[in-house]
Enzyme design. Structure first.
Site, PDB file in Angstrom:
ATOM      1  CG  HIS A 178      44.726  43.338  36.676  1.00 20.02           C
ATOM      2  ND1 HIS A 178      44.560  42.503  37.747  1.00 20.02           N
ATOM      3  CD2 HIS A 178      43.699  43.046  35.843  1.00 20.02           C
ATOM      4  CE1 HIS A 178      43.503  41.750  37.579  1.00 20.02           C
ATOM      5  NE2 HIS A 178      42.948  42.068  36.429  1.00 20.02           N
ATOM      6  CG  ASP A 234      40.480  44.717  37.092  1.00 18.96           C
ATOM      7  OD1 ASP A 234      40.638  44.176  35.981  1.00 18.96           O
ATOM      8  OD2 ASP A 234      39.646  44.325  37.926  1.00 18.96           O
ATOM      9  CG  HIS A 251      40.714  43.144  31.494  1.00 18.04           C
ATOM     10  ND1 HIS A 251      40.707  41.763  31.542  1.00 18.04           N
ATOM     11  CD2 HIS A 251      40.729  43.560  32.783  1.00 18.04           C
ATOM     12  CE1 HIS A 251      40.701  41.373  32.817  1.00 18.04           C
ATOM     13  NE2 HIS A 251      40.722  42.443  33.586  1.00 18.04           N
ATOM     14  CG  LEU A 252      45.489  45.588  26.281  1.00 20.20           C
ATOM     15  CD1 LEU A 252      46.875  45.300  25.712  1.00 20.20           C
ATOM     16  CD2 LEU A 252      45.206  47.082  26.240  1.00 20.20           C
ATOM     17  CG  HIS A 262      41.261  42.450  41.214  1.00 20.80           C
ATOM     18  ND1 HIS A 262      40.942  41.293  41.880  1.00 20.80           N
ATOM     19  CD2 HIS A 262      41.073  42.198  39.903  1.00 20.80           C
ATOM     20  CE1 HIS A 262      40.583  40.384  40.999  1.00 20.80           C
ATOM     21  NE2 HIS A 262      40.655  40.903  39.790  1.00 20.80           N
TER      22      HIS A 262
HETATM   23  O1  DOR Z   1      35.475  43.980  36.945  1.00 22.42           O
HETATM   24  C1  DOR Z   1      36.139  43.161  36.316  1.00 22.42           C
HETATM   25  N1  DOR Z   1      36.176  43.153  34.978  1.00 22.42           N
HETATM   26  N2  DOR Z   1      36.840  42.255  36.998  1.00 22.42           N
HETATM   27  C2  DOR Z   1      37.452  41.257  36.389  1.00 22.42           C
HETATM   28  O2  DOR Z   1      38.053  40.469  37.065  1.00 22.42           O
HETATM   29  C3  DOR Z   1      37.363  41.084  34.927  1.00 22.42           C
HETATM   30  C4  DOR Z   1      37.118  42.366  34.279  1.00 22.42           C
HETATM   31  C5  DOR Z   1      36.727  42.246  32.828  1.00 22.42           C
HETATM   32  O3  DOR Z   1      37.376  41.501  32.102  1.00 22.42           O
HETATM   33  O4  DOR Z   1      35.813  42.957  32.398  1.00 22.42           O
END
Ligand code: DOR
Length: 430
Positions: A65, A309, A67-68, A236
């Protein structure tokens, strides 16, 4: 290229070994794991010897999990900077979530990420969106996204609120035998909530997010997994309710797995120091009772995976009030040390369980032949010093972002080497 890792404490649940072993790597493969491997008797010319005395040698960590942010939000992170952060954190494989701009909802967008990832320090597996533009209206072409290289689907950052559309998606992933990664959040119930609903939200005058926001969708998704036979992975998990339902689903033999993140077993809403957006993420930090339940579920193996995450945002975005700042914190460079400090050194998890939750189980969920230090396996390996003490310093991160609630926290456990397919991609320099 031949590398010999000497005298390390190898922890490899897949081949059921734990103890002092040497590991011999030739090019990209592990060719021998044994005691006292002597370069002179091996009939090979060893190019480099890594002395791992007193260190742990584990399969490279795998993060389901991440985020790039590429394409579209390169000011927050790029595949390159995110992969450097991953390598520094001991990860050799990471999954890139689809909430980019545009979203990863078409095969060429998945291919774009894979193409960029050719230069990344670690392996990157894209996860495709479930609906076009992630707007919840129209299902993507799951089969062709899978053929383009997506390892699964997720509407990450939100849930598909139409149960009918979501059920179709689950039928399709069941047919293809790939996982659906579920972000469980009832969009209508969450409204404009910002932190956990409770005394803290009242104290700070911020709109609350109740546990029901997560629990209702967890229940729905488990019911749909039962009806469709889909492989459901709950992302999560933050609430006691999620862990109870996950446990029940497992008892019933459903194909459901669950993950949590280091912040959900380390800090609660009571630790939010004030209006500081570095403590704002989605789902939010929950009550101490929820934190206890998450820890219990990790200990009992109800929760299978610890993921990060990793959600990078710019300093400017996170300087705002919690009411308006975006959700999310970075995690790639702190996950191992936090988990080792909070769960392993405290005796809650065994060393083996850490490896299962941060490498072997994620590999199984993805269906990839990783997470193992066995002969013939690709040499994705991390070497750590589990006893090295230090203070987390956000200014030292390789990530573009530094939005973490853990700045200044004392931890134990340094990643010393991250080896991907036999090549050292990160080496700690004091
Ligand atoms: O806190 C979060 N940030 N939860 C998510 O599900 C998405 C993520 C984001 O892309 O910033």
């Amino acid at each position: 290229m031949i590398t010999l890792i000497k005298n390390g404490y190898v922890i490899d649940p897949a081949s059921q070994i734990e103890g002092k072993y040497d590991v011999l790597i030739k090019d990209d493969l592990i060719i021998k794991v044994g005691n006292n491997l002597d370069p002179n008797n091996l009939n090979v010319n060893v190019d480099q010897v890594i002395d791992a005395s007193g260190k742990h040698v584990m399969p490279g960590l795998i993060d389901l999990h991440v985020h790039l942010r590429e394409p579209g939000y390169e000011y927050k992170e790029t595949i390159e900077t995110g992969s450097k952060a991953a390598a520094a954190g001991g990860f050799t494989t990471i999954c890139a979530m689809p909430n980019t701009k545009p979203a990863l909802d078409k095969p060429d967008r998945v291919r774009y990420v894979l193409d960029k990832a050719k230069k990344a320090l670690v392996r990157v597996h894209p996860v495709a969106a479930i609906t076009l533009d992630q707007d919840g209206e129209e299902l993507v072409d799951i089969e062709n996204l899978y053929k383009a290289g997506a390892v699964g689907i997720s509407e990450d950052g939100k849930s598909v609120m139409s149960t009918a559309i979501y059920k179709k998606a689950m039928e399709e992933v069941a047919r293809l035998d790939i996982p659906v990664f579920a972000h469980c959040e009832d969009k209508f119930l969450v409204a404009d909530g910002v932190i956990n609903e409770g005394e803290k939200s009242k104290e700070l005058g911020l709109a609350g997010i109740s546990n029901a926001v997560e629990d209702i969708i967890v229940a729905r998704d488990i019911i749909l997994a039962k009806e469709t036979g889909a492989r459901l992975h709950l992302c999560h998990c933050s609430t006691k309710g999620s862990t109870l339902m996950l446990g029940m689903a497992k008892e019933k033999g459903l194909k459901v797995t669950g993950e949590t993140c280091p912040h959900y077993f380390t800090i609660s809403d009571q630790d939010i120091p004030g209006d500081d957006a570095n403590f704002k993420m989605n789902p939010p930090l929950r009550s101490p009772e929820d934190v206890e339940a998450i820890i219990e579920a990790l200990k009992n193996d109800v929760l299978d995976v610890i993921a990060t995450d990793h959600a990078p945002h710019s300093a400017k975005e996170k300087e705002q009030s919690m009411a308006t700042a975006p959700f999310g914190i970075v995690g790639l460079e702190t996950a191992y040390a936090i988990t080792n400090t909070e769960l392993v050194r405290t005796g809650i998890l065994s060393k083996k369980q850490l490896v299962e939750k941060m490498s072997l189980n994620p590999a199984k969920i993805l269906g990839i032949d990783r997470g193992c230090i066995g002969e013939g396996y690709v040499a994705d390996i991390v070497i750590v010093d589990p006893d090295m003490e230090y203070t987390i310093d956000k200014n030292e991160f390789f990530s573009k972002a530094s939005n973490t609630p853990f700045h200044g926290r004392k931890v134990y456990g340094r990643v010393l080497y991250t080896i991907v397919a036999g090549q050292v991609k990160y080496r700690y320099k004091a």
